[in-house]
Design an enzyme around this catalytic site. Sequence first.
Site, PDB file in Angstrom:
ATOM      1  N   LYS A 176      25.093  -0.722 -16.541  1.00 40.66           N
ATOM      2  CA  LYS A 176      24.686   0.555 -17.134  1.00 40.66           C
ATOM      3  C   LYS A 176      23.459   1.075 -16.395  1.00 40.66           C
ATOM      4  CE  LYS A 176      22.000   2.025 -20.286  1.00 40.66           C
ATOM      5  NZ  LYS A 176      21.584   3.266 -19.629  1.00 40.66           N
ATOM      6  N   GLY A 229      13.552  -3.549 -16.579  1.00 47.28           N
ATOM      7  CA  GLY A 229      13.023  -2.391 -17.304  1.00 47.28           C
ATOM      8  C   GLY A 229      11.734  -2.764 -17.997  1.00 47.28           C
ATOM      9  N   SER A 230      11.438  -2.036 -19.058  1.00 46.73           N
ATOM     10  CA  SER A 230      10.134  -2.227 -19.704  1.00 46.73           C
ATOM     11  C   SER A 230      10.113  -3.495 -20.564  1.00 46.73           C
ATOM     12  CB  SER A 230       9.811  -1.014 -20.566  1.00 46.73           C
ATOM     13  OG  SER A 230      10.777  -0.904 -21.573  1.00 46.73           O
ATOM     14  N   THR A 231       8.931  -3.991 -20.810  1.00 45.03           N
ATOM     15  CA  THR A 231       8.772  -5.212 -21.602  1.00 45.03           C
ATOM     16  C   THR A 231       9.301  -4.993 -23.029  1.00 45.03           C
ATOM     17  OG1 THR A 231       6.930  -5.884 -20.239  1.00 45.03           O
ATOM     18  CG2 THR A 231       7.038  -6.882 -22.419  1.00 45.03           C
ATOM     19  N   GLU A 232       9.058  -3.795 -23.599  1.00 39.31           N
ATOM     20  CA  GLU A 232       9.508  -3.530 -24.980  1.00 39.31           C
ATOM     21  C   GLU A 232      11.029  -3.621 -25.067  1.00 39.31           C
ATOM     22  OE1 GLU A 232       7.525  -1.369 -23.191  1.00 39.31           O
ATOM     23  OE2 GLU A 232       5.749  -2.330 -24.058  1.00 39.31           O
ATOM     24  N   GLU A 251      13.539  -8.883 -15.914  1.00 39.12           N
ATOM     25  CA  GLU A 251      12.551  -8.453 -14.916  1.00 39.12           C
ATOM     26  C   GLU A 251      11.819  -7.277 -15.523  1.00 39.12           C
ATOM     27  OE1 GLU A 251      11.810  -9.959 -12.301  1.00 39.12           O
ATOM     28  OE2 GLU A 251      13.563 -10.983 -11.494  1.00 39.12           O
TER      29      GLU A 251
HETATM   30  P1  NAD Z   1      13.418   1.123 -19.970  1.00 37.92           P
HETATM   31  O1  NAD Z   1      13.194  -0.213 -20.551  1.00 37.92           O
HETATM   32  O2  NAD Z   1      13.096   2.300 -20.792  1.00 37.92           O
HETATM   33  O3  NAD Z   1      14.957   1.303 -19.561  1.00 37.92           O
HETATM   34  C1  NAD Z   1      15.603   0.441 -18.662  1.00 37.92           C
HETATM   35  C2  NAD Z   1      17.071   0.467 -18.937  1.00 37.92           C
HETATM   36  O4  NAD Z   1      17.312  -0.079 -20.213  1.00 37.92           O
HETATM   37  C3  NAD Z   1      17.714   1.850 -18.951  1.00 37.92           C
HETATM   38  O5  NAD Z   1      18.984   1.766 -18.335  1.00 37.92           O
HETATM   39  C4  NAD Z   1      17.857   2.132 -20.433  1.00 37.92           C
HETATM   40  O6  NAD Z   1      18.911   3.022 -20.720  1.00 37.92           O
HETATM   41  C5  NAD Z   1      18.171   0.760 -20.960  1.00 37.92           C
HETATM   42  N1  NAD Z   1      17.890   0.538 -22.378  1.00 37.92           N
HETATM   43  C6  NAD Z   1      16.938   1.118 -23.163  1.00 37.92           C
HETATM   44  N2  NAD Z   1      16.989   0.616 -24.407  1.00 37.92           N
HETATM   45  C7  NAD Z   1      17.963  -0.322 -24.424  1.00 37.92           C
HETATM   46  C8  NAD Z   1      18.474  -1.199 -25.418  1.00 37.92           C
HETATM   47  N3  NAD Z   1      17.979  -1.243 -26.657  1.00 37.92           N
HETATM   48  N4  NAD Z   1      19.473  -2.032 -25.073  1.00 37.92           N
HETATM   49  C9  NAD Z   1      19.974  -2.037 -23.830  1.00 37.92           C
HETATM   50  N5  NAD Z   1      19.546  -1.213 -22.848  1.00 37.92           N
HETATM   51  C10 NAD Z   1      18.544  -0.371 -23.134  1.00 37.92           C
HETATM   52  O7  NAD Z   1      12.652   1.099 -18.597  1.00 37.92           O
HETATM   53  P2  NAD Z   1      12.504   2.284 -17.546  1.00 37.92           P
HETATM   54  O8  NAD Z   1      11.554   3.261 -18.120  1.00 37.92           O
HETATM   55  O9  NAD Z   1      13.834   2.751 -17.087  1.00 37.92           O
HETATM   56  O10 NAD Z   1      11.861   1.496 -16.316  1.00 37.92           O
HETATM   57  C11 NAD Z   1      10.505   1.296 -16.223  1.00 37.92           C
HETATM   58  C12 NAD Z   1      10.131  -0.118 -16.589  1.00 37.92           C
HETATM   59  O11 NAD Z   1      10.894  -1.045 -15.831  1.00 37.92           O
HETATM   60  C13 NAD Z   1       8.697  -0.442 -16.269  1.00 37.92           C
HETATM   61  O12 NAD Z   1       8.097  -1.155 -17.319  1.00 37.92           O
HETATM   62  C14 NAD Z   1       8.795  -1.330 -15.032  1.00 37.92           C
HETATM   63  O13 NAD Z   1       7.725  -2.166 -14.814  1.00 37.92           O
HETATM   64  C15 NAD Z   1      10.061  -2.044 -15.265  1.00 37.92           C
HETATM   65  N6  NAD Z   1      10.631  -2.542 -13.993  1.00 37.92           N
HETATM   66  C16 NAD Z   1      10.589  -3.879 -13.717  1.00 37.92           C
HETATM   67  C17 NAD Z   1      11.084  -4.367 -12.517  1.00 37.92           C
HETATM   68  C18 NAD Z   1      11.025  -5.849 -12.183  1.00 37.92           C
HETATM   69  O14 NAD Z   1      11.694  -6.277 -11.249  1.00 37.92           O
HETATM   70  N7  NAD Z   1      10.263  -6.638 -12.899  1.00 37.92           N
HETATM   71  C19 NAD Z   1      11.624  -3.491 -11.595  1.00 37.92           C
HETATM   72  C20 NAD Z   1      11.650  -2.129 -11.908  1.00 37.92           C
HETATM   73  C21 NAD Z   1      11.165  -1.663 -13.134  1.00 37.92           C
END
Ligand code: NAD
Length: 483
Positions: A176, A229-232, A251
């Site tokens: 996704k 994605g984000s920690t939350e 990650e």
């Molecule tokens: P995000 O967590 O808002 O979203 C990431 C993905 O998760 C999106 O595809 C979103 O649609 C999906 N998502 C959201 N809620 C979900 C749920 N409840 N269940 C399943 N999927 C869900 O993050 P973002 O704003 O897209 O990305 C930014 C964050 O990602 C930053 O915190 C960044 O540090 C982190 N990040 C980490 C790495 C790493 O390798 N550690 C790399 C890139 C980005």
Amino acid sequence: MQVQDYKFFVNGKWTEGSATETFDLRNPATGEVLGRVARATKDDMYEAVDAARKAFQAPAWRDMEQTKRGKILLQLAALIRQNFEELAKTETLNQGKPIRESKADVAWTVRAFEYWGGLADKIEGETIPVTSNRLTYTIREPLGVTAHIIPWNYPLALASRSLAPALAAGNTVVAKPAELTPLTLLKVAEYAQKAGLPDGVLNVVTGSGSQVGRALVSHPDIDGITFTGSTETGQQIMGAAAKNITPVLLELGGKNPNIVLPDADFDKAVQMAKFAIFTNAGQMCWAGSRLLLHAEIYDRFLNELKRQTELLKIGPGLDEKTELGPMVSKEQQERIVGYIKSGQEEGARLVTGGSVPEDPALKNGCFVKPTIFADVTSDMKIGCEEIFGPVLAVFKFNSVDEMIHIANDTNFGLYAGVWTNNLKLAQQVVNRLQAGVVAVNDYLVAYPQTPFGGYKDSGIGYENGMQAISHYTRIKAVTVNTS
Ligand code: NAD
């Protein structure tokens, strides 16, 4: 510009499934609508998981020789290379980053599929000595159906980072992409089919995180989850995975220290401090967002960094001269401006930037000026929270112990940079840093063969390298009584 409609990809077919709504995709440099993509429903996601399960059980994939599986990934790499310019342009239009950065991402993607394509027939078990009349060995098996949730900051490179090893290990996958940036992954699905991937092996479903993302990670028929994605969101996903005892690879975010000691190569360290925070407009988990400068070089370093930062060319990513593109969306732009305000309110010293650009040509885009705050402390919001934008927090230290304390004084632990010509000291610092990846006299270096993962709230598990294969396989231990 003609607005295009995009479908998603399930079981080898382009479909709108049961979607009745679409997302607008915008060019973040201009605000212009680029396209509309179908907003899949939970039922569409269930169908994708079902297709992946059937494909996992089908002989076309299950019985495929590992070498042939690898060759399909190598062919996919070749197709990505053939479509290099188009993919890079699409990434820049959809995500905003400067075109040379998109080209670097496409090059990384090619390398990833080549690396894991080559590895597909080298995933081995082992023999274990037990007793003379028993033969014990292990088999590494694919997990089954793996789920991949992708963020918007490196839509193509981070998708390939997890999809390539999962496929190389023999899994079938459902991915996704982020709502804002699905276009390059949809292209990869098209090329994968051309490369010979059987139907249902790679499914890409476009939709919201709260609906289809959640439906995917809570699905009982998913055997492994990779989330970037984000920690939350990572916490929510881990909660959903716990119900089904599904292994997760997370990650997550970072607030990474980039540390400069007085003996470092000054010019290179300044140039790379700029690169470490302003690449991808700072929208990077591994951004060098906290710059830790020794008191001896603090003022001189800041002056030179300010001078060079003010020369950065801000503009649309498609302009070859652009060095700093827009934020991915208006929402992110507003978020970053909010952090800048909080830095000013909390008493950090604004060195440069601090607002959106005045240039009327950029007013419809999501731009933020490259911003540097000095005299930051770890209790300020800009000193401890992940901003995910072009905002650098600069800290001063007087001793190695103080520097280590500041570097580790965070909930994150993803990446760190250390600048010194004293190798002994560098190694001491490396040993004391709580970070999963450390660069010495370098920054933003990642290869498909080098493990990447975080300490603390930055995640669980490792992407890249052989470590990634461990996540996408399970071990079966077999004992044969030969007496
Ligand atoms: P995000 O967590 O808002 O979203 C990431 C993905 O998760 C999106 O595809 C979103 O649609 C999906 N998502 C959201 N809620 C979900 C749920 N409840 N269940 C399943 N999927 C869900 O993050 P973002 O704003 O897209 O990305 C930014 C964050 O990602 C930053 O915190 C960044 O540090 C982190 N990040 C980490 C790495 C790493 O390798 N550690 C790399 C890139 C980005």
